[in-house]
Design an enzyme around this catalytic site. Structure first.
Site, PDB file in Angstrom:
ATOM      1  N   ASP A   1       0.831  -1.208   0.000  1.00  0.00           N
ATOM      2  CA  ASP A   1       0.000   0.000   0.000  1.00  0.00           C
ATOM      3  C   ASP A   1       0.871   1.266   0.000  1.00  0.00           C
ATOM      4  O   ASP A   1       2.108   1.189  -0.008  1.00  0.00           O
ATOM      5  CB  ASP A   1      -0.908  -0.069   1.247  1.00  0.00           C
ATOM      6  CG  ASP A   1      -2.281   0.518   1.009  1.00  0.00           C
ATOM      7  OD1 ASP A   1      -2.421   1.345   0.102  1.00  0.00           O
ATOM      8  OD2 ASP A   1      -3.200   0.162   1.771  1.00  0.00           O
TER       9      ASP A   1
ATOM     10  N   GLU B   1      -1.149   1.870  -5.082  1.00  0.00           N
ATOM     11  CA  GLU B   1      -1.022   3.317  -4.827  1.00  0.00           C
ATOM     12  C   GLU B   1      -2.177   4.068  -5.475  1.00  0.00           C
ATOM     13  O   GLU B   1      -2.090   5.245  -5.737  1.00  0.00           O
ATOM     14  CB  GLU B   1       0.375   3.846  -5.204  1.00  0.00           C
ATOM     15  CG  GLU B   1       0.844   3.526  -6.591  1.00  0.00           C
ATOM     16  CD  GLU B   1       0.161   4.384  -7.641  1.00  0.00           C
ATOM     17  OE1 GLU B   1      -0.834   3.880  -8.219  1.00  0.00           O
ATOM     18  OE2 GLU B   1       0.613   5.514  -7.886  1.00  0.00           O
ATOM     19  N   TRP B   2      -3.267   3.315  -5.704  1.00  0.00           N
ATOM     20  CA  TRP B   2      -4.573   3.870  -6.091  1.00  0.00           C
ATOM     21  C   TRP B   2      -4.577   4.553  -7.462  1.00  0.00           C
ATOM     22  O   TRP B   2      -5.438   5.393  -7.741  1.00  0.00           O
ATOM     23  CB  TRP B   2      -5.084   4.828  -4.997  1.00  0.00           C
ATOM     24  CG  TRP B   2      -4.797   4.339  -3.614  1.00  0.00           C
ATOM     25  CD1 TRP B   2      -5.213   3.136  -3.100  1.00  0.00           C
ATOM     26  CD2 TRP B   2      -4.016   4.977  -2.592  1.00  0.00           C
ATOM     27  NE1 TRP B   2      -4.749   2.989  -1.822  1.00  0.00           N
ATOM     28  CE2 TRP B   2      -4.010   4.109  -1.482  1.00  0.00           C
ATOM     29  CE3 TRP B   2      -3.337   6.186  -2.500  1.00  0.00           C
ATOM     30  CZ2 TRP B   2      -3.338   4.409  -0.289  1.00  0.00           C
ATOM     31  CZ3 TRP B   2      -2.673   6.505  -1.319  1.00  0.00           C
ATOM     32  CH2 TRP B   2      -2.678   5.619  -0.240  1.00  0.00           C
ATOM     33  N   GLY B   3      -3.568   4.252  -8.276  1.00  0.00           N
ATOM     34  CA  GLY B   3      -3.515   4.863  -9.608  1.00  0.00           C
ATOM     35  C   GLY B   3      -3.051   6.308  -9.579  1.00  0.00           C
ATOM     36  O   GLY B   3      -3.073   6.994 -10.606  1.00  0.00           O
ATOM     37  N   ASP B   4      -2.562   6.772  -8.419  1.00  0.00           N
ATOM     38  CA  ASP B   4      -2.203   8.196  -8.284  1.00  0.00           C
ATOM     39  C   ASP B   4      -0.989   8.587  -9.121  1.00  0.00           C
ATOM     40  O   ASP B   4      -0.825   9.745  -9.480  1.00  0.00           O
ATOM     41  CB  ASP B   4      -1.908   8.538  -6.821  1.00  0.00           C
ATOM     42  CG  ASP B   4      -3.181   8.638  -6.003  1.00  0.00           C
ATOM     43  OD1 ASP B   4      -4.286   8.484  -6.581  1.00  0.00           O
ATOM     44  OD2 ASP B   4      -3.092   8.862  -4.779  1.00  0.00           O
TER      45      ASP B   4
ATOM     46  N   ASP C   1     -10.325   3.429  -3.228  1.00  0.00           N
ATOM     47  CA  ASP C   1     -11.013   2.229  -2.742  1.00  0.00           C
ATOM     48  C   ASP C   1     -12.458   2.135  -3.220  1.00  0.00           C
ATOM     49  O   ASP C   1     -13.198   3.117  -3.209  1.00  0.00           O
ATOM     50  CB  ASP C   1     -11.013   2.209  -1.211  1.00  0.00           C
ATOM     51  CG  ASP C   1      -9.635   1.965  -0.648  1.00  0.00           C
ATOM     52  OD1 ASP C   1      -8.668   1.915  -1.432  1.00  0.00           O
ATOM     53  OD2 ASP C   1      -9.529   1.824   0.581  1.00  0.00           O
TER      54      ASP C   1
END
Ligand code: GLA
Length: 421
Positions: free
Chosen positions: A166, A199-202, A221
Site C-alpha cells: 500500500d 497506490e490507487w492509480g495516483d 477504494d
C-alpha cells in the site's frame, strides 16, 4: 429508424480514440536470471482469490479466518479458480519486536503467521499478506519503509505467495522507486511472490509497473455502491460504475503479468442481485484480478453462484488478457466487447440507468472494430452462435434479432463463437 447504423460512426470514433494499438509487451519482465521465476512473471492470467478488507477491515483473527479458508474450498471457490487467500491490513502487532522484525498480532494469531500460512497451503491454496511502503500502514500498523529486505525474507520464510503493498504514510518517497525496491527485495528471496501494487492509480502505475509487480490498483477504494460514489468526510469511496469508467483510457496497458486492478469485489456485501451480477461481469470483462471481499461463511446461494460462474470466470481468465472496450447504444444502453482467443468474443450489455430498457438489436446492422486486438466484425456477413453466460444456455445465432428486457443496473452477457449461417 435504425439506431445502430446511426450510432456506428460515433462509436467507432470513440473506440478508436482509446484503442490506438500499443499493447504493452511486458518486455521488462523478461529477466531470465538463473532459471528462477521472477517478480513480473507470476500472473499470466488475472490473479483470483479472497481478501479480508472489504468486510472485516482489521477485525480478523486466526479462528474465523480458518473457517473462511474451509469455506473457500467447500463452496467451490477453489475449484472455480480462486487461489490466493490474502490478509489485508491489521494482521500485525502494533510494534516490531526487539530485532526489528514484524510479528503477527499474538491475540489475533496465537499460533503465529507461519502456522496460519501452513493451514492455507494445506488446503491447496496460496497465501497472501499486506504491508505498506510507508512508515505505517493505512490503519496505523508498522510499515515496511527501511525494512524492505528483512520483511521480504520474513514473508518468504512464512511461505507468503502474494504481497499487497500500500501507499500510506510515504511522505517524500518516490513511488516507482519504492515499489522497485520492494520488488527487488521479494525477488532476492528466490520465492515466487506475486507483487500487488496499491497506490490507487495516483502515479500512473500502468506506465512504470510492468516487470515490477503483476497488478496495480488503478483507483481509490471501492465502496458498497453501484452507481454513485459515497463521501465519508474528505474521503470518497468509488462506485462500481465510477471505477469502470476510469478503466477506459488505460485499457491498452492491461495484459498478462501486468493487470490493471480496479479493486476488490463487493459481491455479496449488500448490493442487489443484479448489481452484484453486473459488478462481477464487468470485472471479468475488464480482465481484472478477482478478489472476493465478502464473508464467505455467510454467503447466499445467489452470491456463491455469481462468484463461481465458471463460464464468466473463463472470460476473465482468457489467455489473451485483453480488457473490454465500450460501445454506446441507443437509449443510454452500453455494449462492452471483449475479444477472446480463437476468434471468439464476449458482449456484455449494460443498463447503468435507473429504469429498465429494451434491447432491440438487428445484428446485421452492427459493426465492431478494435485496433488494439485486431477485432473486425461485420455482422451482415459474419455469423456467431450466442451463449447466455448467466442463463447458462445457448441463445441462438446472430442471424436473428435480439430482443430482450434489461433491468436497471443489470447486464446480459453473451459469448459469441464463429459459426456458419
Ligand atoms: C488502503 C487500500 C485498501 C486497504 C486499506 C487497508 O485504503 O487501498 O485496499 O488495503 O488501505 O488499510
Amino acid at each position: 429508424m435504425n439506431f445502430f447504423k446511426a450510432f456506428s460512426l460515433s462509436f467507432l470514433c470513440l473506440v478508436n480514440l482509446f484503442n490506438t494499438y500499443s499493447q504493452s509487451s511486458g518486455s521488462n519482465a523478461n529477466d531470465k536470471t538463473a532459471g528462477k521465476i521472477l517478480t513480473g512473471q507470476l500472473a499470466p492470467t488475472p490473479p483470483m482469490g479472497f481478501n479480508t478488507w472489504n468486510t472485516f477491515q482489521t477485525k480478523i483473527n486466526e479462528d474465523m479466518l480458518k473457517e473462511m479458508v474451509d469455506v473457500f474450498v467447500s463452496s467451490g471457490m477453489r475449484e472455480s479458480g480462486y487461489q490466493y487467500f490474502v490478509l489485508d491490513d491489521g494482521w500485525m502487532a502494533m510494534e516490531r519486536d526487539q530485532n526489528g522484525s514484524l510479528i503477527a498480532d499474538p491475540v489475533k494469531f496465537p499460533h503465529g503467521m507461519k502456522a496460519f500460512a501452513d493451514y492455507v497451503h494445506a488446503k491447496g491454496l496460496k497465501f497472501g499478506i499486506y504491508n505498506c511502503a510507508g512508515s505505517k500502514t493505512c490503519a496505523g500498523y508498522p510499515g515496511t519503509r527501511g525494512h524492505e529486505y528483512e520483511d521480504a525474507r520474513l514473508y518468504a520464510s512464512w511461505g507468503v505467495d502474494f504481497l499487497k503493498y500500500d501507499w500510506c504514510n510515504t511522505d517524500s518517497l518516490n513511488t516507482p522507486e519504492a515499489y522497485k525496491t520492494m520488488s527487488a527485495a521479494l525477488r532476492a528471496t528466490g520465492r515466487p511472490i506475486v507483487f500487488s501494487i496499491c497506490e490507487w492509480g495516483d502515479h500512473n502505475p500502468w506506465l512504470w509497473a510492468v516487470g515490477i509487480g503483476e497488478l496495480y490498483r488503478t483507483t481509490g477504494d471501492i465502496g458498497l455502491s453501484f452507481f454513485s460514489n459515497k463521501k465519508y468526510g474528505n474521503w470518497e469511496a468509488q462506485s462500481v460504475i465510477s471505477i469502470l469508467d476510469k478503466q477506459i483510457p488505460i485499457r491498452k496497458y492491461n495484459g498478462p503479468n501486468h493487470w490493471n486492478d480496479p479493486d476488490m469485489l463487493e459481491v455479496g456485501n449488500g448490493m442487489s442481485y443484479n448489481e452484484d451480477k453486473s459488478h462481477f461481469s464487468l470485472w471479468c470483462m475488464l480482465a481484472a484480478p478477482l478478489a472476493a471481499g465478502n464473508d464467505l461463511r455467510k454467503m447466499s446461494p445467489q452470491t456463491r453462484d455469481i462468484l463461481t460462474n465458471k463460464e464468466m470466470i473463463a472470460v476473465d481468465q482468457d489467455a489473451r488478457g485483453i480488457a473490454a472496450f465500450k460501445m454506446v447504444m441507443p437509449d443510454s444502453l452500453e455494449m462492452w466487447v471483449k475479444p477472446l482467443k480463437n476468434n471468439e468474443l464476449v458482449i456484455c450489455f449494460l443498463n447503468r440507468t435507473g429504469n429498465s430498457k429494451k434491447i432491440d438489436l438487428d445484428w446485421k446492422d452492427l459493426n465492431i472494430s478494435d485496433a488494439q486486438s485486431g477485432l473486425e466484425i461485420h455482422f451482415d456477413n459474419q455469423y456467431f452462435s450466442l451463449r447466455d453466460l448467466w442463463l447458462k444456455k445457448d441463445a441462438g445465432k446472430t442471424d436473428k434479432k435480439l430482443v430482450r428486457e434489461i433491468a436497471s443496473h443489470e447486464v446480459i452477457v453473451f459469448k459469441l463463437v464463429p459459426s456458419l449461417k
